[in-house]
Enzyme design. Structure first.
Site, PDB file in Angstrom:
ATOM      1  N   ARG A 114     -14.426  12.839   5.804  1.00  0.00           N
ATOM      2  CA  ARG A 114     -13.166  13.721   6.016  1.00  0.00           C
ATOM      3  C   ARG A 114     -12.596  14.479   4.784  1.00  0.00           C
ATOM      4  O   ARG A 114     -12.146  15.500   5.171  1.00  0.00           O
ATOM      5  CB  ARG A 114     -11.798  12.642   6.276  1.00  0.00           C
ATOM      6  CG  ARG A 114     -12.128  11.778   7.785  1.00  0.00           C
ATOM      7  CD  ARG A 114     -11.425  10.573   7.857  1.00  0.00           C
ATOM      8  NE  ARG A 114     -10.003  10.912   7.631  1.00  0.00           N
ATOM      9  CZ  ARG A 114      -9.002  10.055   7.224  1.00  0.00           C
ATOM     10  NH1 ARG A 114      -9.339   8.838   6.770  1.00  0.00           N
ATOM     11  NH2 ARG A 114      -7.801  10.412   7.009  1.00  0.00           N
ATOM     12  N   ASP A 125     -15.114   2.809   7.259  1.00  0.00           N
ATOM     13  CA  ASP A 125     -14.157   3.799   6.404  1.00  0.00           C
ATOM     14  C   ASP A 125     -14.582   4.512   5.140  1.00  0.00           C
ATOM     15  O   ASP A 125     -14.377   5.551   4.979  1.00  0.00           O
ATOM     16  CB  ASP A 125     -12.882   2.904   6.245  1.00  0.00           C
ATOM     17  CG  ASP A 125     -11.847   3.624   5.485  1.00  0.00           C
ATOM     18  OD1 ASP A 125     -11.419   4.665   6.249  1.00  0.00           O
ATOM     19  OD2 ASP A 125     -11.547   3.638   4.327  1.00  0.00           O
ATOM     20  N   HIS A 179       0.978  -1.217  -0.125  1.00  0.00           N
ATOM     21  CA  HIS A 179      -0.053  -0.158   0.033  1.00  0.00           C
ATOM     22  C   HIS A 179       0.847   1.065  -0.017  1.00  0.00           C
ATOM     23  O   HIS A 179       1.804   1.387   0.770  1.00  0.00           O
ATOM     24  CB  HIS A 179      -0.877   0.034   1.307  1.00  0.00           C
ATOM     25  CG  HIS A 179      -1.795   1.194   1.184  1.00  0.00           C
ATOM     26  ND1 HIS A 179      -3.277   1.416   0.467  1.00  0.00           N
ATOM     27  CD2 HIS A 179      -1.577   2.399   1.796  1.00  0.00           C
ATOM     28  CE1 HIS A 179      -3.512   2.513   0.834  1.00  0.00           C
ATOM     29  NE2 HIS A 179      -2.841   2.949   1.519  1.00  0.00           N
ATOM     30  N   LYS A 214      -8.481  -1.718   5.922  1.00  0.00           N
ATOM     31  CA  LYS A 214      -9.083  -2.369   4.949  1.00  0.00           C
ATOM     32  C   LYS A 214      -7.928  -3.292   4.565  1.00  0.00           C
ATOM     33  O   LYS A 214      -8.401  -4.740   4.028  1.00  0.00           O
ATOM     34  CB  LYS A 214      -9.029  -1.340   3.624  1.00  0.00           C
ATOM     35  CG  LYS A 214     -10.066  -0.330   3.747  1.00  0.00           C
ATOM     36  CD  LYS A 214     -10.006   0.830   2.802  1.00  0.00           C
ATOM     37  CE  LYS A 214      -9.034   1.852   3.246  1.00  0.00           C
ATOM     38  NZ  LYS A 214      -9.099   3.251   2.538  1.00  0.00           N
ATOM     39  N   SER A 256      -7.491   3.971   8.770  1.00  0.00           N
ATOM     40  CA  SER A 256      -8.453   3.653   7.473  1.00  0.00           C
ATOM     41  C   SER A 256      -7.521   2.755   6.634  1.00  0.00           C
ATOM     42  O   SER A 256      -8.260   2.024   6.164  1.00  0.00           O
ATOM     43  CB  SER A 256      -8.553   5.361   6.832  1.00  0.00           C
ATOM     44  OG  SER A 256      -8.910   5.169   5.450  1.00  0.00           O
TER      45      SER A 256
HETATM   46  N1  URA Z   1      -5.470   6.388   2.240  1.00  0.00           N
HETATM   47  C1  URA Z   1      -6.770   5.604   2.845  1.00  0.00           C
HETATM   48  O1  URA Z   1      -7.346   4.869   2.271  1.00  0.00           O
HETATM   49  N2  URA Z   1      -7.157   6.321   3.924  1.00  0.00           N
HETATM   50  C2  URA Z   1      -6.643   7.645   4.273  1.00  0.00           C
HETATM   51  O2  URA Z   1      -7.087   8.156   5.544  1.00  0.00           O
HETATM   52  C3  URA Z   1      -5.418   8.313   3.675  1.00  0.00           C
HETATM   53  C4  URA Z   1      -5.054   7.634   2.620  1.00  0.00           C
END
Ligand code: URA
Length: 435
Positions: free
Chosen positions: A177, A170, A91, A196, A192
């Site tokens: 947000r 999320d 990621h 995932k 967040s």
């Molecule tokens: N990527 C995400 O999935 N969440 C965040 O809060 C910032 C970047």
């Protein structure tokens, strides 16, 4: 239905710098997901968290609550003797010209490791992996869970849109947000991303945490704190997690956009491509292979074409034609070097905003993007440039966008005409593993 807590008490507690209890956190995330806490109340709580922070226990509970809001995937059916060795995921916290997922996923899969890359679309100046791949004729981002499992089991790599079932809390919270100025909070970003990834059920995860003007985290200290928080959350949930801190003060590679980033990724898979893209792809692949118990040098599968073979299969499995010509922008505008010397600085954020304004990115999530739009760089910091020669080419289908893109590039670069060009910044700034 009567609720266990009064949301105003929870907001006041965080506003007044108190810790939230496990029960309060579990309740508020669940109540927001089912609509019992209103957007304006969650906005206030989000801002209180942004301003007053959360400790590790609170972040861990918040992450668990977001995982519990949805489904968990299980990749175990494709792992075992005669099948895949393990699952490994990457990621990135997002940057300009960051196309690394495209060569990385097939590269790691070439060693027998399954790579599920549940990716997103771009918002604002950072591009999205799915937008880039959608410039390939026929390629489809949407894949059912069953189909994803079948591609992973056969090809070994899949890059697709995350379904709506993973961490729905999320999804709702991230959209909120985004419009309330609360994206850049370490507890909220860490929970967040990790909710995932943990719900996805990968065996290992490598995080590419970006530092610099084109990243969420502008300084190394905050990037390090974000990285360590995520590494620890992953470790506590049984996911082998490491992080690389990498420079995002200048774009990665020589292309920023959609189709032109696919073109550059294919160059890397063909054993060429810009040195920084190759260095980061190989470094992240090494982390993923090591975490999967594979002691081999990933540079080999780039050099001998095995990674390219997997890439072609991966694109075909989602309806794409890897041999088809990519879309090309209808209009271009060349910016030339104003002096002869060494390019000392080329600002990532400015180039990212220019590419976005040219049509490669979107302002609202329902907007379309232009496949051919973007910025092609002809020099990187440290390179010699000559007055009057091309420095960048701006690409778009809609030439009325050039002026606004040029505005964002005013002051974006410096050319040193003397020998005092200064030391080049390293690409990989550090590595973190569980504390
Ligand atoms: N990527 C995400 O999935 N969440 C965040 O809060 C910032 C970047």
């Amino acid at each position: 239905m009567s609720e266990r807590f009064d949301v105003v008490d929870v907001i006041r507690a965080k506003r007044d710098r108190h810790e939230l209890s496990d029960e309060q956190i579990g309740w508020v995330v669940d109540a927001y997901t089912r609509g019992a806490v209103a957007d304006e109340q969650m906005s206030a709580l989000g801002m209180a968290i942004f301003l007053n922070g959360m400790d590790r226990r609170e972040i861990s509970q918040w992450t668990q609550a977001m995982i519990a809001s949805g489904e968990r995937l299980d990749f175990s059916p494709i792992i075992g003797p005669g099948r895949k060795i393990a699952t490994a995921d990457k990621h990135s916290t997002g940057g300009v010209g960051d196309k690394i997922t495209l060569p990385l996923a097939p590269l790691v899969a070439a060693y027998g490791v399954a790579v599920p890359q549940l990716s997103g679309r771009g918002l604002g100046h950072t591009g999205g992996t799915l937008d880039k791949l959608e410039s390939i004729p026929g390629w489809q981002a949407a894949v059912s869970n069953d189909r994803m499992m079948s591609i992973l089991g056969s090809v070994g790599a899949v890059i697709c849109a995350a379904g709506t079932g993973l961490a729905p809390a999320d999804k709702k919270l991230y959209a909120l947000r985004d419009v309330t100025g609360t994206v850049e909070a370490i507890p909220l970003i860490a929970s967040s991303i990790m909710s995932k990834k943990i719900a996805e059920g990968t065996d290992s995860l490598v995080l590419d945490v970006k530092v610099g003007s084109g990243a969420f985290m502008k300084d190394e200290e905050s990037a390090r704190e974000l990285a360590q928080t995520m590494v620890d959350l992953g470790g506590a949930a049984g996911v082998k997690t490491t992080a690389l801190l990498t420079d995002m003060s200048t774009p990665l590679g020589l292309t920023v956009g959609n189709a032109i980033e696919v073109e550059e990724s294919v160059e890397v898979l063909a054993g060429g491509g810009p040195a920084d893209v190759v260095e980061l792809t190989v470094a992240l692949a090494r982390e993923m292979l090591q975490a999967s118990g594979v002691d081999e040098d990933p540079a080999e599968a780039l050099a001998d074409g095995r990674a390219m073979d997997v890439y072609r299969e991966m694109i075909r499995a989602q309806g794409g034609d890897p041999e088809a010509a990519l879309p090309v922008a209808r209009e271009s505008h060349v910016i030339v070097a104003p002096a002869t010397g060494t390019l000392r600085r080329l600002d990532a954020l400015s180039v990212g905003v220019a590419s976005w304004r040219l049509g490669a990115g979107r302002s609202r999530k329902e907007d379309p993007v232009q496949a051919g739009a973007g910025v092609r760089l002809h020099a990187k910091p440290g390179d010699r440039v000559k007055e009057g020669e091309p420095l960048m080419t701006l690409l778009t289908d809609t030439p009325e966008r050039f002026d606004r893109a040029l505005e964002s590039l005013a002051g974006a670069y410096d050319i040193a005409t003397t020998d005092s060009a200064g030391a080049e910044r390293a690409l990989i700034l550090g590595r973190l593993s569980a504390e």
